[in-house]
Scaffold this motif. Structure first.
Motif, PDB file in Angstrom:
ATOM      1  N   LYS A  59       0.818  -1.210   0.000  1.00 50.32           N
ATOM      2  CA  LYS A  59       0.000   0.000   0.000  1.00 50.32           C
ATOM      3  C   LYS A  59       0.854   1.264   0.000  1.00 50.32           C
ATOM      4  O   LYS A  59       0.579   2.212  -0.749  1.00 50.32           O
ATOM      5  CB  LYS A  59      -0.941   0.014   1.213  1.00 50.32           C
ATOM      6  CG  LYS A  59      -2.084  -0.990   1.136  1.00 50.32           C
ATOM      7  CD  LYS A  59      -2.969  -0.949   2.379  1.00 50.32           C
ATOM      8  CE  LYS A  59      -3.740   0.343   2.475  1.00 50.32           C
ATOM      9  NZ  LYS A  59      -4.739   0.326   3.582  1.00 50.32           N
ATOM     10  N   LYS A  60       1.897   1.284   0.833  1.00 49.38           N
ATOM     11  CA  LYS A  60       2.709   2.494   0.936  1.00 49.38           C
ATOM     12  C   LYS A  60       3.390   2.827  -0.388  1.00 49.38           C
ATOM     13  O   LYS A  60       3.455   3.997  -0.786  1.00 49.38           O
ATOM     14  CB  LYS A  60       3.759   2.334   2.044  1.00 49.38           C
ATOM     15  CG  LYS A  60       3.185   2.409   3.452  1.00 49.38           C
ATOM     16  CD  LYS A  60       4.287   2.340   4.499  1.00 49.38           C
ATOM     17  CE  LYS A  60       3.715   2.451   5.906  1.00 49.38           C
ATOM     18  NZ  LYS A  60       4.800   2.387   6.943  1.00 49.38           N
TER      19      LYS A  60
ATOM     20  N   ALA B 151       0.816   4.077  -2.922  1.00 47.73           N
ATOM     21  CA  ALA B 151       0.482   5.470  -2.632  1.00 47.73           C
ATOM     22  C   ALA B 151       1.581   6.413  -3.107  1.00 47.73           C
ATOM     23  O   ALA B 151       1.311   7.421  -3.778  1.00 47.73           O
ATOM     24  CB  ALA B 151       0.244   5.644  -1.138  1.00 47.73           C
TER      25      ALA B 151
ATOM     26  N   GLU C 165      -6.609  -0.574  -1.836  1.00 46.85           N
ATOM     27  CA  GLU C 165      -7.554  -1.419  -1.110  1.00 46.85           C
ATOM     28  C   GLU C 165      -7.797  -2.757  -1.802  1.00 46.85           C
ATOM     29  O   GLU C 165      -8.130  -3.752  -1.154  1.00 46.85           O
ATOM     30  CB  GLU C 165      -8.884  -0.670  -0.936  1.00 46.85           C
ATOM     31  CG  GLU C 165      -8.771   0.604  -0.108  1.00 46.85           C
ATOM     32  CD  GLU C 165      -8.162   0.367   1.261  1.00 46.85           C
ATOM     33  OE1 GLU C 165      -8.494  -0.666   1.895  1.00 46.85           O
ATOM     34  OE2 GLU C 165      -7.352   1.206   1.687  1.00 46.85           O
TER      35      GLU C 165
ATOM     36  N   LYS D 239      -3.453  12.725   1.898  1.00 46.70           N
ATOM     37  CA  LYS D 239      -3.744  12.178   3.232  1.00 46.70           C
ATOM     38  C   LYS D 239      -4.590  10.915   3.113  1.00 46.70           C
ATOM     39  O   LYS D 239      -4.383   9.944   3.865  1.00 46.70           O
ATOM     40  CB  LYS D 239      -4.475  13.218   4.085  1.00 46.70           C
ATOM     41  CG  LYS D 239      -3.590  14.363   4.568  1.00 46.70           C
ATOM     42  CD  LYS D 239      -4.377  15.314   5.460  1.00 46.70           C
ATOM     43  CE  LYS D 239      -3.513  16.466   5.938  1.00 46.70           C
ATOM     44  NZ  LYS D 239      -4.269  17.431   6.790  1.00 46.70           N
ATOM     45  N   LYS D 240      -5.520  10.903   2.173  1.00 45.48           N
ATOM     46  CA  LYS D 240      -6.348   9.720   1.931  1.00 45.48           C
ATOM     47  C   LYS D 240      -5.483   8.526   1.531  1.00 45.48           C
ATOM     48  O   LYS D 240      -5.793   7.370   1.870  1.00 45.48           O
ATOM     49  CB  LYS D 240      -7.375  10.016   0.834  1.00 45.48           C
ATOM     50  CG  LYS D 240      -8.307   8.859   0.508  1.00 45.48           C
ATOM     51  CD  LYS D 240      -9.310   9.247  -0.582  1.00 45.48           C
ATOM     52  CE  LYS D 240     -10.234   8.090  -0.924  1.00 45.48           C
ATOM     53  NZ  LYS D 240     -11.214   8.467  -1.982  1.00 45.48           N
TER      54      LYS D 240
ATOM     55  N   GLU E 278      -2.750   7.963   2.778  1.00 45.28           N
ATOM     56  CA  GLU E 278      -2.005   7.658   4.009  1.00 45.28           C
ATOM     57  C   GLU E 278      -0.521   8.032   3.896  1.00 45.28           C
ATOM     58  O   GLU E 278       0.349   7.391   4.476  1.00 45.28           O
ATOM     59  CB  GLU E 278      -2.154   6.178   4.390  1.00 45.28           C
ATOM     60  CG  GLU E 278      -3.599   5.769   4.612  1.00 45.28           C
ATOM     61  CD  GLU E 278      -3.764   4.273   4.884  1.00 45.28           C
ATOM     62  OE1 GLU E 278      -2.761   3.598   5.160  1.00 45.28           O
ATOM     63  OE2 GLU E 278      -4.909   3.791   4.804  1.00 45.28           O
TER      64      GLU E 278
ATOM     65  N   SER F 281       2.158  14.087   5.955  1.00 46.73           N
ATOM     66  CA  SER F 281       1.883  15.424   5.425  1.00 46.73           C
ATOM     67  C   SER F 281       2.901  16.472   5.864  1.00 46.73           C
ATOM     68  O   SER F 281       2.811  17.628   5.438  1.00 46.73           O
ATOM     69  CB  SER F 281       0.481  15.881   5.841  1.00 46.73           C
ATOM     70  OG  SER F 281       0.328  15.834   7.241  1.00 46.73           O
TER      71      SER F 281
END
Length: 387
Positions: free
Chosen positions: A185-186, A189, A233, A337-338, A340, A343
């Motif tokens: 996921k990271k 993103a 997801e 931010k969504k 993850e 920020s």
């Protein structure tokens, strides 16, 4: 629109099972291959074994260099060049994401160069003969699979520098979205943020009459916004992975930059962050981008920001244009931010006392021609706002 030379020579094999074409592609250029890759992910997903079997079945000999870093180091480039020279390598095969591909590009350029390969990073005019480069993409982010660019780091001197040459464009790239199913996921993103940043750097520009480039850029951004969260997801969602993969290539292969020119500014600023702290490139870009946007918003730039807000985020065009622009910038920050993504710079370990030196090193005299001109103090202020 300005004059331009169109050249995107990389042959793309896109979709499921395209690895079956690898041997045929390679044998067009030679029979001795260097496989350049990073960690063990290509072995975990079975790609490495599939390639090796392909080579053996087609009498292709190979050597390899593994362990290429997320921010590829010049020492690794030197090691790869030595392996190529010792084994009379004819083709360089990069397997992985942008880091492996960037490293492979400079290795391929350095084999026929008599000096130190760092020269080719600091002075790309010295690049001449380059071994043929083939890529198999496993991470959607940098777009290196379809362009002439490479970024290499010298951590001993805290330098992270981009180089580029037409001869470093891959001859062919295999883009199978299924190879990105295992991307965490990271990294998904960060890759999405990297793609979007490439688009932003081309899109926020004052050149008139580039409607085709702008509308293409806006469509790519909408695709990232739609499919980035889905891929995080649902990692094996083929359409999400496929759209991100193709957006990665289109964001920086020249299609949306042809006909206009302006220096990139967020990337050079982020390069200093990762040169000093070795942070993930896409994360640094996501942290800096909203703050660069807020710095850049003024009476001259507001129309482009409003266009971005209306065409990408669907904001009501009847609102005041500054209101549209500010909402668009807020939505950009909220989207990261969504995903993850941190920020602030402090969250990724950046130390406030290093901001001045990083700003000084990031400064480029061409920044006076940027979408919003900026000087060293402006860079410091953007860094501090992001801290």
């Amino acid at each position: 629109m300005e004059n331009f030379l169109y050249s995107i020579p990389t042959k793309i094999y896109f979709g499921k099972g395209q690895i079956k074409n690898l041997a045929t592609i390679i044998k067009e250029y030679g029979n001795k291959v260097l496989i350049a890759y990073g960690g063990g992910s290509i072995k975990k997903i079975g790609l490495y074994d599939e390639m090796v079997k392909n080579f053996k079945d087609n009498e292709i000999s190979y050597v390899e260099i593994s362990g290429i870093e997320p921010n590829p180091k010049i020492e690794t480039v030197r090691r790869g060049i030595e392996i190529c020279k010792d084994n009379n390598v004819e083709v360089v095969l990069a397997v992985g994401g942008g880091s492996s591909i960037d490293c492979a590009k400079v290795i391929a350029a350095g084999v026929k160069y008599d000096g130190d390969p760092w020269d080719l990073v600091t002075n790309p005019e010295k690049i001449q003969e380059v071994l043929p480069i083939i890529t198999v993409l496993t991470l959607s982010a940098t777009g290196s699979e379809m362009n002439k660019n490479a970024v290499i780091s010298d951590m001993a001197t805290n330098q992270k520098i981009g180089t580029a040459h037409e001869n470093m464009k891959p001859k062919a790239s295999i883009l199978d979205p299924e190879y990105t199913y295992s991307v965490p996921k990271k990294q998904t993103a960060a890759g999405t943020a990297d793609i979007m940043s490439h688009i932003f750097e081309n899109y926020f520009n004052h050149t008139k009459g580039v409607d085709i480039q702008d509308s293409t850029a806006e469509g790519l951004l909408r695709a990232c916004i739609k499919y980035g969260p889905i891929a995080m997801e649902e990692p094996d969602n083929y359409d999400a992975r496929a759209n991100l993969m193709w957006a990665s290539s289109w964001a920086i292969n020249g299609l949306i930059s042809y006909g206009r020119s302006a220096p990139w500014v967020v990337h050079p600023m982020e390069h200093e962050l990762s040169a000093f702290y070795d942070i993930t490139h896409g994360v640094g870009l996501a942290i800096l981008t909203p703050h660069w946007m807020r710095f850049s918003l003024d009476d001259i730039t507001v129309n482009k920001f409003a266009q971005y807000g209306i065409n990408v985020w669907g904001i009501d065009k009847h609102l005041d244009k500054f209101e549209i622009a500010n909402i668009a910038i807020d939505k950009t920050a909220e989207f990261f931010k969504k995903l993850e993504i941190p920020s602030t710079l402090r969250e990724v370990g950046i130390e406030e006392e290093k901001l001045d030196i990083m700003a000084k090193k990031a400064m480029n005299p061409y920044f006076k021609y940027a979408f919003k001109p900026l000087d060293e103090n402006d860079i410091i202020n953007i860094f501090k706002a992001a801290f």
